[in-house]
Scaffold this active site. Structure first.
Site, PDB file in Angstrom:
ATOM      1  N   GLU A 102      60.371  29.477  15.277  1.00 12.23           N
ATOM      2  CA  GLU A 102      61.340  30.244  14.512  1.00 12.23           C
ATOM      3  C   GLU A 102      60.892  31.683  14.354  1.00 12.23           C
ATOM      4  OE1 GLU A 102      62.122  27.795  11.053  1.00 12.23           O
ATOM      5  OE2 GLU A 102      63.657  26.793  12.239  1.00 12.23           O
ATOM      6  N   CYS A 399      58.975  32.407   3.390  1.00  5.25           N
ATOM      7  CA  CYS A 399      57.588  32.065   3.709  1.00  5.25           C
ATOM      8  C   CYS A 399      57.336  30.578   3.573  1.00  5.25           C
ATOM      9  CB  CYS A 399      56.629  32.737   2.744  1.00  5.25           C
ATOM     10  SG  CYS A 399      56.565  34.486   2.873  1.00  5.25           S
TER      11      CYS A 399
END
Ligand code: SAH
Ligand code: SF4
Length: 417
Positions: A102, A399
């Site tokens: 990703e 994150c």
């Protein structure tokens, strides 16, 4: 199904990822002059062509020769795209062998460069985040723009979308071997390293999507996606050089985050061209850190900090310490006091990251008041401390939320392709 005879030429060979010396070798092997390698290098990295046909500086016969040899530009393919309400985009990037990672696009920046004392400082005003907002999911400048009627369709250039800059978050490995207990990527385990071309290729693919003009548009790169860059050190550093020398992004606009791989930090200190460093400290002593980051049993905090202190910092360069706040685990005032002792005398800034939840991970978000107290204590202790704005939580792009299958897990529908 009839499976044909496999020949080497059937396998696509990626030009993207070869440096100038390697391209020169390739041209020589084809009986070409070295300047052809320079032309190819310019086309691949500076112009960011996506197919050999577009390399119009090369004679057609040479392009055909390359193609017949199985060569292609070979950028990763954007297999899926998810767009967040805050303008963040998360891409599933497919490599030639079908493995996926990703990559995240964050218009307006994510604060990766925040507090570095550079000219970026004035841009950061809009990024400063209150503790309550960070826990709640972040104030969205995109929403504000929308409320002001200045909304623009997605997929545009920075200017079309009304943003001043953007940060691209890049993966370095398929999965990760480090096994931090709070991180979703850890659940994948490690599948393989990415090559330099696959790392830098994520950047080129995203720049192409948004028709970015490097040098004109302000682009920051953070090596903070899936994987531990320093466990794939050589390919990571090669990708940095391709991005600097080829694509044209200055290394001062790049930050690499490590969980604390001691030999990597030591090698990094000796690099002539290197990004800025961020260390995922995440705890104020080895006991707590070992619980949440088992790698601490291999390399302790003191060893890591000693190695970080040896990095020759450039003008206006600071080392960033990331600190993921886990409610009740590492967010007490005594932890803030310990962090201050650890960082005493260093040119350091701290990025506090409110933990982003993920399925199957049993931690709690910190209380907003505890985040605020933690930040205040560090600032009063003399350390520039910022609360990182969570980006794209609604699309699992924040994150520690990067995991290939997560769109399905979360019942999200990917849009675009
Ligand atoms: N592997 C590298 C870089 C990728 S992780 C590293 O660990 O430093 C980037 C940052 O995200 C790290 O600081 C990590 O501590 C943090 N992180 C991981 N999982 C998180 C989560 N669930 N919520 C918030 N931050 C997280
Ligand atoms: Fe790997 Fe970083 Fe996640 Fe730790 S936080 S498991 S090092 S990606």
């Amino acid at each position: 199904m009839i499976v044909g005879q496999y020949t080497e030429a059937m396998e696509k060979r990626a030009l993207f990822g070869l440096n100038l010396a390697e391209l020169t070798g390739l041209m020589e092997a084809l009986g070409q002059k070295p300047y052809r390698a320079r032309q190819l290098f310019e086309a691949i990295y500076r112009q960011r062509v996506t197919s050999l046909d577009a390399v119009t500086t090369l004679p057609e016969r040479l392009r055909e020769q390359l193609s017949a040899g199985g060569w292609d530009v070979g950028l990763p393919v954007m297999a899926q795209t998810a767009v967040s309400v805050d303008g963040t985009e998360r891409y599933l990037m497919r490599m030639a062998d079908g493995e996926t990672v990703e990559t995240v696009w964050m218009p307006d920046g994510d604060g990766g460069e925040r507090g570095d004392g550079s000219e970026a400082a004035e841009e950061e005003a809009g990024e400063v985040q209150s503790a309550a907002e960070a826990v709640a999911g972040g104030k969205s400048s995109f929403w504000e723009r929308r409320a002001n009627g200045r909304d623009r369709p997605n997929f545009g250039t920075l200017a079309e979308m009304g943003f001043r800059r953007a940060t691209i978050c890049i993966s370095s490995q398929v999965g990760c071997a480090v096994n931090c207990q709070f991180c979703l990527t850890a659940k994948l385990g490690i599948r393989r390293n990415l090559t330099a071309g696959e790392i830098a290729g994520q950047v080129a693919a995203v720049l192409n999507r948004h028709r970015i003009q490097v040098g004109k548009d302000r682009i920051n790169l953070v090596f903070m996606g899936m994987g531990e860059p320093f466990l794939n050190y050589d390919e990571f550093m090669k990708s940095v050089r391709l991005l600097v020398e080829g694509v044209g992004v200055p290394e001062s606009r790049m930050t690499v985050s490590t969980s604390g791989i001691l030999p990597g930090i030591e090698a990094f200190a000796g690099e002539a061209v290197r990004p800025k460093l961020a260390l995922s400290l995440n705890a104020s002593n080895d006991q707590v850190r070992a619980q949440i980051m088992p790698i601490t049993r291999k390399w302790e905090i003191a060893q890591l900090l000693e190695a970080v202190r040896k990095i020759p910092l450039r003008t206006r360069e600071w080392v960033t310490f990331e600190y993921v706040l886990l409610g009740g685990v590492n967010d007490r005032p005594q932890h803030a006091r310990e962090v201050l002792r650890l960082l005493a005398g260093m040119r350091a800034k701290v990025n506090l990251i409110v933990w982003n939840p993920g399925p199957g991970i049993d931690y709690h978000q910190p209380e907003p008041k505890d985040v605020a107290v933690f930040q205040k204590m560090l600032i009063e202790g003399g350390v520039a401390t910022y609360i990182r704005r969570p980006r794209g939580r609604d699309i699992y792009a924040a994150c520690g939320q990067l995991k290939r299958t997560v769109a399905e897990d979360a019942g999200l529908v990917a849009i675009g392709s």
